[in-house]
Design a protein around this motif. Structure first.
Motif, PDB file in Angstrom:
ATOM      1  N   GLN A   1       0.833  -1.198   0.000  1.00  0.00           N
ATOM      2  CA  GLN A   1       0.000   0.000   0.000  1.00  0.00           C
ATOM      3  C   GLN A   1       0.868   1.249   0.000  1.00  0.00           C
ATOM      4  O   GLN A   1       1.765   1.389   0.825  1.00  0.00           O
ATOM      5  CB  GLN A   1      -0.903   0.004   1.233  1.00  0.00           C
ATOM      6  CG  GLN A   1      -1.809  -1.209   1.337  1.00  0.00           C
ATOM      7  CD  GLN A   1      -2.834  -1.256   0.215  1.00  0.00           C
ATOM      8  OE1 GLN A   1      -3.621  -0.325   0.043  1.00  0.00           O
ATOM      9  NE2 GLN A   1      -2.824  -2.339  -0.544  1.00  0.00           N
ATOM     10  N   MET A   2       0.594   2.143  -0.942  1.00  0.00           N
ATOM     11  CA  MET A   2       1.377   3.377  -1.010  1.00  0.00           C
ATOM     12  C   MET A   2       1.059   4.285   0.171  1.00  0.00           C
ATOM     13  O   MET A   2       0.078   4.092   0.882  1.00  0.00           O
ATOM     14  CB  MET A   2       1.111   4.078  -2.339  1.00  0.00           C
ATOM     15  CG  MET A   2       1.574   3.251  -3.516  1.00  0.00           C
ATOM     16  SD  MET A   2       1.458   4.143  -5.050  1.00  0.00           S
ATOM     17  CE  MET A   2       1.515   2.769  -6.207  1.00  0.00           C
ATOM     18  N   LEU A   3       1.892   5.298   0.349  1.00  0.00           N
ATOM     19  CA  LEU A   3       1.778   6.187   1.501  1.00  0.00           C
ATOM     20  C   LEU A   3       0.866   7.363   1.149  1.00  0.00           C
ATOM     21  O   LEU A   3       1.285   8.515   1.110  1.00  0.00           O
ATOM     22  CB  LEU A   3       3.162   6.655   1.935  1.00  0.00           C
ATOM     23  CG  LEU A   3       4.096   5.552   2.459  1.00  0.00           C
ATOM     24  CD1 LEU A   3       4.872   4.896   1.317  1.00  0.00           C
ATOM     25  CD2 LEU A   3       5.062   6.100   3.486  1.00  0.00           C
ATOM     26  N   LYS A   4      -0.388   7.064   0.906  1.00  0.00           N
ATOM     27  CA  LYS A   4      -1.343   8.083   0.462  1.00  0.00           C
ATOM     28  C   LYS A   4      -1.879   8.922   1.611  1.00  0.00           C
ATOM     29  O   LYS A   4      -2.161  10.097   1.445  1.00  0.00           O
ATOM     30  CB  LYS A   4      -2.501   7.411  -0.284  1.00  0.00           C
ATOM     31  CG  LYS A   4      -2.109   6.763  -1.602  1.00  0.00           C
ATOM     32  CD  LYS A   4      -3.311   6.167  -2.307  1.00  0.00           C
ATOM     33  CE  LYS A   4      -2.926   5.555  -3.657  1.00  0.00           C
ATOM     34  NZ  LYS A   4      -4.086   4.970  -4.341  1.00  0.00           N
ATOM     35  N   ASP A   5      -2.064   8.307   2.768  1.00  0.00           N
ATOM     36  CA  ASP A   5      -2.664   8.991   3.909  1.00  0.00           C
ATOM     37  C   ASP A   5      -1.576   9.303   4.934  1.00  0.00           C
ATOM     38  O   ASP A   5      -1.307   8.522   5.843  1.00  0.00           O
ATOM     39  CB  ASP A   5      -3.764   8.115   4.515  1.00  0.00           C
ATOM     40  CG  ASP A   5      -4.550   8.809   5.622  1.00  0.00           C
ATOM     41  OD1 ASP A   5      -4.286  10.001   5.874  1.00  0.00           O
ATOM     42  OD2 ASP A   5      -5.411   8.154   6.237  1.00  0.00           O
ATOM     43  N   VAL A   6      -0.928  10.462   4.765  1.00  0.00           N
ATOM     44  CA  VAL A   6       0.147  10.923   5.646  1.00  0.00           C
ATOM     45  C   VAL A   6      -0.168  12.359   6.043  1.00  0.00           C
ATOM     46  O   VAL A   6      -0.372  13.219   5.177  1.00  0.00           O
ATOM     47  CB  VAL A   6       1.519  10.855   4.942  1.00  0.00           C
ATOM     48  CG1 VAL A   6       2.606  11.450   5.813  1.00  0.00           C
ATOM     49  CG2 VAL A   6       1.860   9.412   4.577  1.00  0.00           C
ATOM     50  N   ASP A   7      -0.203  12.645   7.335  1.00  0.00           N
ATOM     51  CA  ASP A   7      -0.560  13.992   7.790  1.00  0.00           C
ATOM     52  C   ASP A   7       0.445  15.031   7.301  1.00  0.00           C
ATOM     53  O   ASP A   7       0.057  16.096   6.808  1.00  0.00           O
ATOM     54  CB  ASP A   7      -0.654  14.033   9.320  1.00  0.00           C
ATOM     55  CG  ASP A   7      -1.821  13.215   9.857  1.00  0.00           C
ATOM     56  OD1 ASP A   7      -2.746  12.905   9.070  1.00  0.00           O
ATOM     57  OD2 ASP A   7      -1.808  12.886  11.057  1.00  0.00           O
ATOM     58  N   HIS A   8       1.739  14.747   7.462  1.00  0.00           N
ATOM     59  CA  HIS A   8       2.793  15.665   7.019  1.00  0.00           C
ATOM     60  C   HIS A   8       3.951  14.838   6.471  1.00  0.00           C
ATOM     61  O   HIS A   8       4.449  13.937   7.146  1.00  0.00           O
ATOM     62  CB  HIS A   8       3.297  16.547   8.169  1.00  0.00           C
ATOM     63  CG  HIS A   8       2.208  17.311   8.866  1.00  0.00           C
ATOM     64  ND1 HIS A   8       1.600  18.411   8.322  1.00  0.00           N
ATOM     65  CD2 HIS A   8       1.619  17.107  10.067  1.00  0.00           C
ATOM     66  CE1 HIS A   8       0.684  18.854   9.145  1.00  0.00           C
ATOM     67  NE2 HIS A   8       0.673  18.089  10.221  1.00  0.00           N
ATOM     68  N   ARG A   9       4.377  15.165   5.245  1.00  0.00           N
ATOM     69  CA  ARG A   9       5.480  14.443   4.602  1.00  0.00           C
ATOM     70  C   ARG A   9       6.645  15.406   4.403  1.00  0.00           C
ATOM     71  O   ARG A   9       6.475  16.485   3.838  1.00  0.00           O
ATOM     72  CB  ARG A   9       5.022  13.880   3.257  1.00  0.00           C
ATOM     73  CG  ARG A   9       5.971  12.875   2.626  1.00  0.00           C
ATOM     74  CD  ARG A   9       5.594  12.522   1.191  1.00  0.00           C
ATOM     75  NE  ARG A   9       4.173  12.412   0.938  1.00  0.00           N
ATOM     76  CZ  ARG A   9       3.457  11.289   1.028  1.00  0.00           C
ATOM     77  NH1 ARG A   9       4.045  10.180   1.388  1.00  0.00           N
ATOM     78  NH2 ARG A   9       2.154  11.292   0.749  1.00  0.00           N
ATOM     79  N   THR A  10       7.837  15.011   4.877  1.00  0.00           N
ATOM     80  CA  THR A  10       9.037  15.846   4.756  1.00  0.00           C
ATOM     81  C   THR A  10      10.153  15.060   4.093  1.00  0.00           C
ATOM     82  O   THR A  10      10.389  13.896   4.441  1.00  0.00           O
ATOM     83  CB  THR A  10       9.523  16.317   6.143  1.00  0.00           C
ATOM     84  OG1 THR A  10       8.517  17.103   6.772  1.00  0.00           O
ATOM     85  CG2 THR A  10      10.805  17.141   6.028  1.00  0.00           C
TER      86      THR A  10
END
Length: 389
Positions: A206-215
């Motif tokens: 599963q891809m990382l579609k639901d991430v609050d904050h991506r850095t």
């Protein structure tokens, strides 16, 4: 505070010579705010690197690199100083991250350099970033990481040894190609690319579609190693019934090595979580696996999508991933996209290594058999590290 001088002994107990062995010292144990350092071997200064890993203005680690013969021991003198600046050495690695400047038409003359970018959930900066995310290299190989929900690891192969990304910016022009510069050699699409970490829902990656904050952040840029950090705050891993977690990944590339170290840290132990990783199933590739965490392939395919194939040729690549056997939950059969694994750990960490080679290299591997033998030797080296005292 006075400077501190001490010896570091590097011991190779294995029966094989080692090349480009990283020696990394944690500076916290020395109880001082290190501003500069000097490393010597037999009285001769050798390159070293100080790194501030967490951005607080204090150096956390000192590293240097050495070759060492089988069944031997080397002694180095290290001096830590509370004043001055880090010593300068010829760069053996390079890293960059850029915003795309629409006013600059050339793909290898972009000029909006950045060191970090954070986006909120639902924001995709993929097309705003030149080469779609951070890129980093040593003289042998180059990697990049896509800044989107895929976070895929992609690769750039070379013909000859040398640093190229500052000039080509991952997209060599016709003149550069004619002069022997490398290029993008792998089309990854939505696959696992080279060792990309994804979530697992019990049936598929599963891809990382639901991430609050991506850095994504450039932590270190040389002269001996690059460190690229990916932070996913509030990641829904798609593990059924599990809370969101925070994940920090660091990709470390040392001078003189084609492999990249992948270190993953979670905000809590994750014994009930499962994750997916692996390598892309390159078209018409042959596979090798030791069924204990080492897996590789060798194959040939177009490095770009069909609509972008003009000016490109089919590329032959070897890929490899090495995961500690204790972290392998399941090695899944190959499918049309990937050679996948399900992995996990009872602690708050995961560690594994990825590597690749291009058949274009004048210094590398040119057959599946040679590549697979290299992978076996690589795993043996990873499992029998040098000792540092």
């Amino acid at each position: 505070m006075a400077q501190k001088t001490f010896d570091v002994n590097v011991i190779n107990k294995s029966k094989t010579d080692r090349k480009a062995v990283p020696v990394v010292l944690d500076l916290k144990k020395y109880g001082m705010d290190v501003k500069s350092a000097l490393v010597q071997s037999d009285g001769t200064e050798i390159p070293s690197q100080l790194d501030d890993l967490n951005g607080d203005g204090i150096f956390d680690e000192l590293c240097f690199i050495t070759d060492i013969s089988k069944k031997s021991e080397l002694k180095f003198s290290v001096r830590l100083m509370p004043d001055g600046k880090p010593r300068e050495y010829k760069p053996q690695v390079y890293a960059e991250m850029l915003m795309s400047n629409k006013k600059v038409k050339s793909s290898n003359k972009q000029n909006l350099y950045i060191s970090s970018l954070t986006v909120d959930n639902g924001t995709n900066p993929y097309w705003m970033l030149h080469h779609h995310g951070p890129a980093f290299e040593n003289e042998m190989v180059a990697y990049r990481i896509y800044f989107d929900h895929r976070q895929t690891v992609d690769i750039y192969g070379k013909y000859k040894k040398g640093l190229e990304l500052k000039e080509t910016q991952f997209y060599p022009d016709k003149a550069q190609k004619a002069a022997g510069f490398g290029d993008d050699i792998l089309w990854v699409g939505e696959t696992l690319g080279l060792g990309t970490l994804r979530g697992w829902n019990g049936n598929a990656p599963q891809m990382l579609k639901d991430v609050d904050h991506r850095t994504l952040r450039l932590v270190a840029r040389g002269p001996l190693r690059t460190i690229v950090e990916v932070i996913d705050k509030g990641w829904n891993t798609m593990n059924p019934g599990k809370d969101k977690i925070d994940m920090t990944m660091r990709y470390t590339l040392y001078a003189g090595r084609r492999d990249c170290f992948v270190d993953v840290k979670f905000n809590k132990p994750v014994p009930e979580y499962q994750f997916a990783t692996g390598i892309i199933n390159v078209k018409n590739s042959v596979e090798m696996s030791d069924n204990k965490g080492l897996r590789g392939c060798w194959g040939t395919d177009w490095p770009v999508s069909e609509k972008d194939s003009a000016g490109h040729k089919r590329e032959t690549v070897g890929l490899g991933i090495c995961i500690p056997a204790a972290n392998v939950i399941s090695e899944l059969p190959a499918n049309k996209d990937n050679y996948p694994y399900v992995i996990g750990n009872a602690t708050d960490e995961l560690h594994y290594n990825i590597t690749f080679g291009s058949a274009n290299e004048t210094f590398g591997f040119h057959s599946a058999d040679a590549w697979f033998e290299h992978l076996k030797a690589w795993k043996k080296e990873l499992e029998t590290p040098i000792e540092i005292k």
